[in-house]
Design a protein around this motif. Structure first.
Motif, PDB file in Angstrom:
ATOM      1  N   THR A  80       0.748  -1.083   0.116  1.00  0.00           N
ATOM      2  CA  THR A  80      -0.083   0.088   0.069  1.00  0.00           C
ATOM      3  C   THR A  80       1.023   1.422   0.066  1.00  0.00           C
ATOM      4  OG1 THR A  80      -0.078  -0.011   2.408  1.00  0.00           O
ATOM      5  CG2 THR A  80      -1.684  -1.063   1.286  1.00  0.00           C
ATOM      6  N   GLU A  81       1.912   1.376   0.393  1.00  0.00           N
ATOM      7  CA  GLU A  81       2.974   2.301   0.605  1.00  0.00           C
ATOM      8  C   GLU A  81       3.878   2.328  -0.463  1.00  0.00           C
ATOM      9  OE1 GLU A  81       0.247   2.579   3.474  1.00  0.00           O
ATOM     10  OE2 GLU A  81       1.564   4.355   2.997  1.00  0.00           O
ATOM     11  N   SER A  82       3.940   3.488  -1.409  1.00  0.00           N
ATOM     12  CA  SER A  82       5.084   3.555  -2.483  1.00  0.00           C
ATOM     13  C   SER A  82       5.651   4.773  -2.668  1.00  0.00           C
ATOM     14  CB  SER A  82       4.192   3.205  -3.789  1.00  0.00           C
ATOM     15  OG  SER A  82       3.324   1.911  -3.603  1.00  0.00           O
ATOM     16  N   PRO A  83       6.548   4.938  -1.781  1.00  0.00           N
ATOM     17  CA  PRO A  83       7.510   6.059  -1.711  1.00  0.00           C
ATOM     18  C   PRO A  83       8.152   6.293  -3.124  1.00  0.00           C
ATOM     19  CG  PRO A  83       7.991   5.024   0.278  1.00  0.00           C
ATOM     20  CD  PRO A  83       7.114   4.013  -0.811  1.00  0.00           C
ATOM     21  N   LYS A  84       8.350   7.260  -3.451  1.00  0.00           N
ATOM     22  CA  LYS A  84       9.090   7.725  -4.859  1.00  0.00           C
ATOM     23  C   LYS A  84      10.728   7.601  -4.558  1.00  0.00           C
ATOM     24  CE  LYS A  84       5.165  10.132  -7.093  1.00  0.00           C
ATOM     25  NZ  LYS A  84       4.927  11.267  -7.788  1.00  0.00           N
ATOM     26  N   LEU A  85      11.184   7.002  -5.682  1.00  0.00           N
ATOM     27  CA  LEU A  85      12.935   7.270  -5.710  1.00  0.00           C
ATOM     28  C   LEU A  85      13.339   8.655  -5.527  1.00  0.00           C
ATOM     29  CD1 LEU A  85      13.902   4.839  -8.606  1.00  0.00           C
ATOM     30  CD2 LEU A  85      14.395   4.770  -6.106  1.00  0.00           C
ATOM     31  N   GLY A  86      14.155   8.891  -4.474  1.00  0.00           N
ATOM     32  CA  GLY A  86      14.573  10.275  -3.965  1.00  0.00           C
ATOM     33  C   GLY A  86      13.966  11.160  -3.245  1.00  0.00           C
ATOM     34  N   SER A  87      12.660  10.568  -2.899  1.00  0.00           N
ATOM     35  CA  SER A  87      11.711  11.362  -2.173  1.00  0.00           C
ATOM     36  C   SER A  87      12.283  11.315  -0.559  1.00  0.00           C
ATOM     37  CB  SER A  87      10.387  10.985  -2.056  1.00  0.00           C
ATOM     38  OG  SER A  87      10.285   9.612  -1.704  1.00  0.00           O
ATOM     39  N   VAL A  88      11.624  12.532  -0.010  1.00  0.00           N
ATOM     40  CA  VAL A  88      11.925  12.383   1.546  1.00  0.00           C
ATOM     41  C   VAL A  88      10.451  12.402   2.030  1.00  0.00           C
ATOM     42  CG1 VAL A  88      12.712  13.858   3.576  1.00  0.00           C
ATOM     43  CG2 VAL A  88      14.017  13.532   1.475  1.00  0.00           C
ATOM     44  N   GLU A  89      10.262  11.397   3.180  1.00  0.00           N
ATOM     45  CA  GLU A  89       9.036  11.500   3.878  1.00  0.00           C
ATOM     46  C   GLU A  89       9.028  11.521   5.463  1.00  0.00           C
ATOM     47  OE1 GLU A  89       6.802   8.947   0.145  1.00  0.00           O
ATOM     48  OE2 GLU A  89       6.738   8.138   2.182  1.00  0.00           O
ATOM     49  N   VAL A  90       7.934  11.716   6.042  1.00  0.00           N
ATOM     50  CA  VAL A  90       7.846  11.578   7.488  1.00  0.00           C
ATOM     51  C   VAL A  90       6.789  10.359   7.592  1.00  0.00           C
ATOM     52  CG1 VAL A  90       7.153  12.594   9.830  1.00  0.00           C
ATOM     53  CG2 VAL A  90       8.528  13.957   8.096  1.00  0.00           C
ATOM     54  N   TRP A  91       7.387   9.327   8.421  1.00  0.00           N
ATOM     55  CA  TRP A  91       6.347   8.602   8.844  1.00  0.00           C
ATOM     56  C   TRP A  91       6.112   8.324  10.374  1.00  0.00           C
ATOM     57  CZ3 TRP A  91       7.367   3.111   6.060  1.00  0.00           C
ATOM     58  CH2 TRP A  91       7.601   3.259   4.773  1.00  0.00           C
ATOM     59  N   ASP A  92       4.735   8.274  10.642  1.00  0.00           N
ATOM     60  CA  ASP A  92       4.497   7.978  12.023  1.00  0.00           C
ATOM     61  C   ASP A  92       3.982   6.737  12.218  1.00  0.00           C
ATOM     62  OD1 ASP A  92       4.949  10.580  12.303  1.00  0.00           O
ATOM     63  OD2 ASP A  92       2.641  11.082  12.860  1.00  0.00           O
ATOM     64  N   ILE A  93       4.710   5.930  13.071  1.00  0.00           N
ATOM     65  CA  ILE A  93       4.401   4.452  13.697  1.00  0.00           C
ATOM     66  C   ILE A  93       3.730   4.705  15.024  1.00  0.00           C
ATOM     67  CG2 ILE A  93       5.032   2.107  13.819  1.00  0.00           C
ATOM     68  CD1 ILE A  93       5.679   3.251  11.096  1.00  0.00           C
ATOM     69  N   ILE A  94       2.355   4.214  14.951  1.00  0.00           N
ATOM     70  CA  ILE A  94       1.564   4.432  16.081  1.00  0.00           C
ATOM     71  C   ILE A  94       1.583   3.118  16.715  1.00  0.00           C
ATOM     72  CG2 ILE A  94      -0.691   4.964  17.126  1.00  0.00           C
ATOM     73  CD1 ILE A  94      -0.931   6.741  14.359  1.00  0.00           C
ATOM     74  N   ASN A  95       1.920   2.766  17.953  1.00  0.00           N
ATOM     75  CA  ASN A  95       1.967   1.544  18.557  1.00  0.00           C
ATOM     76  C   ASN A  95       0.854   1.245  19.445  1.00  0.00           C
ATOM     77  OD1 ASN A  95       2.599  -0.931  19.677  1.00  0.00           O
ATOM     78  ND2 ASN A  95       4.545  -0.628  20.419  1.00  0.00           N
ATOM     79  N   LEU A  96       0.068   0.497  19.124  1.00  0.00           N
ATOM     80  CA  LEU A  96      -1.429   0.282  20.038  1.00  0.00           C
ATOM     81  C   LEU A  96      -1.319  -1.052  20.605  1.00  0.00           C
ATOM     82  CD1 LEU A  96      -4.122   1.596  17.606  1.00  0.00           C
ATOM     83  CD2 LEU A  96      -3.096   2.835  19.471  1.00  0.00           C
ATOM     84  N   THR A  97      -0.130  -1.733  20.598  1.00  0.00           N
ATOM     85  CA  THR A  97      -0.043  -2.970  21.196  1.00  0.00           C
ATOM     86  C   THR A  97       0.592  -2.729  22.874  1.00  0.00           C
ATOM     87  OG1 THR A  97       2.217  -3.564  20.825  1.00  0.00           O
ATOM     88  CG2 THR A  97       0.673  -3.894  19.232  1.00  0.00           C
ATOM     89  N   PRO A  98       0.737  -3.819  23.754  1.00  0.00           N
ATOM     90  CA  PRO A  98       1.088  -3.588  24.888  1.00  0.00           C
ATOM     91  C   PRO A  98       2.733  -3.842  25.112  1.00  0.00           C
ATOM     92  CG  PRO A  98      -0.807  -5.406  24.827  1.00  0.00           C
ATOM     93  CD  PRO A  98      -0.105  -5.193  23.376  1.00  0.00           C
ATOM     94  N   ASP A  99       3.429  -4.148  23.956  1.00  0.00           N
ATOM     95  CA  ASP A  99       4.920  -4.045  24.012  1.00  0.00           C
ATOM     96  C   ASP A  99       5.570  -3.182  23.095  1.00  0.00           C
ATOM     97  OD1 ASP A  99       4.384  -6.258  25.865  1.00  0.00           O
ATOM     98  OD2 ASP A  99       4.854  -7.800  24.529  1.00  0.00           O
ATOM     99  N   ALA A 100       6.875  -3.178  23.429  1.00  0.00           N
ATOM    100  CA  ALA A 100       7.768  -2.442  22.565  1.00  0.00           C
ATOM    101  C   ALA A 100       8.045  -3.482  21.440  1.00  0.00           C
ATOM    102  CB  ALA A 100       8.897  -2.189  23.134  1.00  0.00           C
ATOM    103  N   HIS A 101       8.175  -2.897  20.154  1.00  0.00           N
ATOM    104  CA  HIS A 101       8.482  -3.859  18.830  1.00  0.00           C
ATOM    105  C   HIS A 101       9.883  -3.225  18.019  1.00  0.00           C
ATOM    106  CE1 HIS A 101       5.113  -6.190  19.745  1.00  0.00           C
ATOM    107  NE2 HIS A 101       4.388  -5.278  19.895  1.00  0.00           N
ATOM    108  N   PRO A 102      10.777  -4.126  17.747  1.00  0.00           N
ATOM    109  CA  PRO A 102      11.704  -3.401  16.848  1.00  0.00           C
ATOM    110  C   PRO A 102      11.129  -3.604  15.371  1.00  0.00           C
ATOM    111  CG  PRO A 102      12.237  -5.746  17.558  1.00  0.00           C
ATOM    112  CD  PRO A 102      11.116  -5.379  18.303  1.00  0.00           C
ATOM    113  N   ILE A 103      11.265  -2.393  14.648  1.00  0.00           N
ATOM    114  CA  ILE A 103      10.645  -2.453  13.027  1.00  0.00           C
ATOM    115  C   ILE A 103      11.833  -2.202  12.408  1.00  0.00           C
ATOM    116  CG2 ILE A 103       9.091  -1.175  11.581  1.00  0.00           C
ATOM    117  CD1 ILE A 103       7.459  -2.630  13.713  1.00  0.00           C
ATOM    118  N   HIS A 104      11.880  -2.835  11.298  1.00  0.00           N
ATOM    119  CA  HIS A 104      13.130  -2.824  10.525  1.00  0.00           C
ATOM    120  C   HIS A 104      12.348  -2.484   9.133  1.00  0.00           C
ATOM    121  CE1 HIS A 104      16.374  -4.052   7.882  1.00  0.00           C
ATOM    122  NE2 HIS A 104      15.937  -5.238   7.342  1.00  0.00           N
ATOM    123  N   LEU A 105      12.960  -1.325   8.418  1.00  0.00           N
ATOM    124  CA  LEU A 105      12.867  -0.967   6.984  1.00  0.00           C
ATOM    125  C   LEU A 105      13.814  -1.486   6.191  1.00  0.00           C
ATOM    126  CD1 LEU A 105      10.744   0.822   8.652  1.00  0.00           C
ATOM    127  CD2 LEU A 105      11.417   2.707   6.922  1.00  0.00           C
TER     128      LEU A 105
END
Length: 576
Positions: free
Chosen positions: A447-472
């Motif tokens: 669903t998410e398709s950034p363009k080559l060379g673009s700069v974006e801001v992403w908000d990751i909203i954690n609604l779970t009870p634990d901390a999670h490592p996220i890998h891009l």
């Protein structure tokens, strides 16, 4: 207990009889059943009686293809423990080890590796729950596919979880080749390679399929850092054992009516470093550089040193050197994290024993301390006198790391600002069975398709009870802010995350906070904390802000027209 972010877990239709038979066979092999997060304790093992081992280093910078296989082996993991059955990487059956050999490369020199599967088992010796979404080869066997975590690489060489293959030659739907090429275009850094098979990443990595990958760059690395025998690789992982030396792995899940065998988080009661339970390391009164990987399934580590005069001098993170070193009293490491740091033992009297300790609860950050009580320590340093004729090199830690990292001109008013929620689905008894990103799983369309060379801001909203490592994958990014919010009111629809802190409609309970020390600098993996928004500055270029090489662009764009097919994961269990 909350699950780790298992983003690709889906229930599939499967014959119940096959699951029951596998469960019976597993229990018979181990002598008894093992219940998720209620494992029988490991046999009593004396800590710090075995020296720290070092995986073999193989330089693959000369352009010759390295053939690396996965094998079934046995290996002594503690002198008081019988040999343990493992899966391990190596150039042959006799050389395979856990962890696998450390692969060393030189920046801009392409490396070529052929990954082979020589595991003879009809199914993994760590039980696979057949009701979750997994590789499920029709002819049986242990599927594998190797991912080089943190690499700028073409998608066909990235170890797609659906590109698995078995020893008999059966392949997954995304399989292309076993011959991989790594361009090694990114800056000097510590990466790691590991099995990545959909649905059983957690099994295969716990079984031993992991190793370090070091990118060297003589032109950018400071010349006066500790090196040679004063540069120490550390692969940290937790396990639990039966008395016969085998890995104690749960075969009864915490939601047996939904997933009979699946355990959302595995926590062991012993810590292994470089494949040895609670080892010791002799050090001279000198500076040492440590390259550390947390290869645990779900366990976070918060490392401290018992000697107050000693600090961690962090010089690098998972995407390379920091601009300036950080002097820290603790290091918080999520699964998949790598950290580059120095400890200066030069002021310590020979004969002193120093301990690398762990204070992180499990699950992190507010778990049950009973899961931690047996693993407060990780590694013992024994400071010994420098032998006659041995002269440790004179080293220093420059305040400027002598590299030309670009200054991030990030803006929180970027043209594209994406908001992504991490949510958990529970069964009728409140046990976690699925974690979704924006209510989507691994098998859903991109669903998410950034363009080559673009700069974006992403908000990751954690609604779970634990901390999670996220890998891009593919890119490095900056975590620029974290901000706590009222999750209960947000889920009731009583406030908004679009309103700033201080607005009556705002869910935020604090102003935006800078990242914690462990999150500073360019990274490829970060920690998203519960009831917090993690705000990322992402730039869809290579690490230097330049276009990706055409070979990477053409391959990575073939599915989405974007810089990469976005694969979000909680390393390791999110991919499993």
């Amino acid at each position: 207990m909350a699950a780790a972010a298992c983003l690709n877990l889906l229930v599939i239709n499967i014959c119940v009889i096959s699951t029951v038979c596998q469960l019976a066979n597993f229990a018979a092999a181990q002598g008894q059943h093992s219940v998720c997060q209620d494992l029988q304790p490991s046999p009593a093992l004396t800590p710090f009686v075995d020296p720290l081992p070092f995986p073999k280093t193989i330089d693959i910078s000369n352009g010759t293809q390295l053939v690396m296989g996965a094998y079934k082996i046995t290996q002594k993991l503690h002198s008081q423990l019988p040999p343990t059955t493992l899966y391990a990487y190596g150039t042959s059956q006799t050389t395979a080890t856990y962890p696998g050999p450390t692969l060393q490369v030189t920046r801009y020199k392409a490396a070529h590796v052929r990954w082979e599967n020589h595991i003879p088992d009809s199914e993994t010796f760590l039980i696979t729950d057949r009701t979750i979404h997994w590789a499920n080869p029709k002819r049986g066997g242990v599927p594998i596919v190797t991912h080089l975590h943190g690499a700028e690489v073409e998608s066909i060489y990235d170890g797609n979880p659906d590109a698995w293959f078995t020893a008999s030659g059966e392949t997954g739907p995304e399989f292309v080749t076993q011959n991989y090429t790594y361009p090694n275009s990114q800056r000097a850094s510590l990466l790691w390679y590991h099995d990545h098979t959909v649905g059983i990443t957690r099994n295969n990595v716990l079984a031993g399929l992991a190793g370090l990958y070091i990118v060297r760059s003589p032109s950018e690395e400071p010349k006066n850092l500790p090196s040679g025998e004063y540069e120490i690789p550390l692969v940290v992982q937790d396990k639990q054992f039966w008395a016969n030396g085998s890995i104690n792995f749960p075969d009864i899940g915490d939601s047996p009516s939904t997933h009979p065998n699946w355990c959302p988080e595995y926590f062991g009661d012993t810590v292994l470093v470089n494949g040895m339970v609670w080892p010791y390391l002799n050090v001279y009164p000198a500076k040492y550089r440590f390259r550390l990987l947390n290869a645990a399934n779900a366990r976070f580590f918060n490392l401290t040193i018992n000697e107050p005069s000693l600090k961690f001098i962090q010089i690098g993170t998972d995407s390379g050197f920091l601009r300036s070193p950080l002097t820290l009293s603790s290091l918080t490491l999520a699964p998949g994290y790598r950290v580059d740091f120095i400890i200066d033992f030069s002021g310590i009297t020979p004969g002193t024993k120093i301990y690398l300790n762990n204070t992180a609860p499990a699950p992190f950050p507010s778990g049950d301390d009973s899961l931690l009580t047996k693993i407060p320590s990780v590694l013992e340093f024994r400071v010994i006198s420098t032998p006659q004729g041995v002269h440790p090199p004179s080293t220093s830690v420059p305040q400027n790391m002598n590299i030309t990292l670009p200054t991030p001109a990030y803006s929180l008013t970027a043209n594209v600002h994406r908001k992504l929620t991490l949510t958990e689905t529970d069964d009728a008894d409140g046990n976690p069975v699925l974690i979704l990103l924006n209510n989507r799983s691994w098998v859903d369309p991109v669903t998410e398709s950034p363009k080559l060379g673009s700069v974006e801001v992403w908000d990751i909203i954690n609604l779970t009870p634990d901390a999670h490592p996220i890998h891009l994958y593919l890119i490095a990014f900056l975590l620029v802010q974290q901000q706590e919010f009222n999750q209960t009111l947000y889920e009731e629809g009583g406030c908004s995350l679009d309103s700033p802190f201080g607005d009556p409609q705002s869910c935020f309970t604090e102003s935006p906070q800078p990242p914690n020390a462990e999150q500073v600098g360019f990274k490829d993996t970060f920690i998203t904390y519960p009831s917090k928004v993690s705000r990322l500055w992402t730039r869809w270029t290579n690490r230097e802000g330049k276009p990706f090489p055409m070979s990477i662009r053409s391959s990575s764009m073939r599915e989405t027209g974007a810089a990469s097919r976005l694969q979000f994961s909680n390393q390791l269990t999110a991919e499993s």
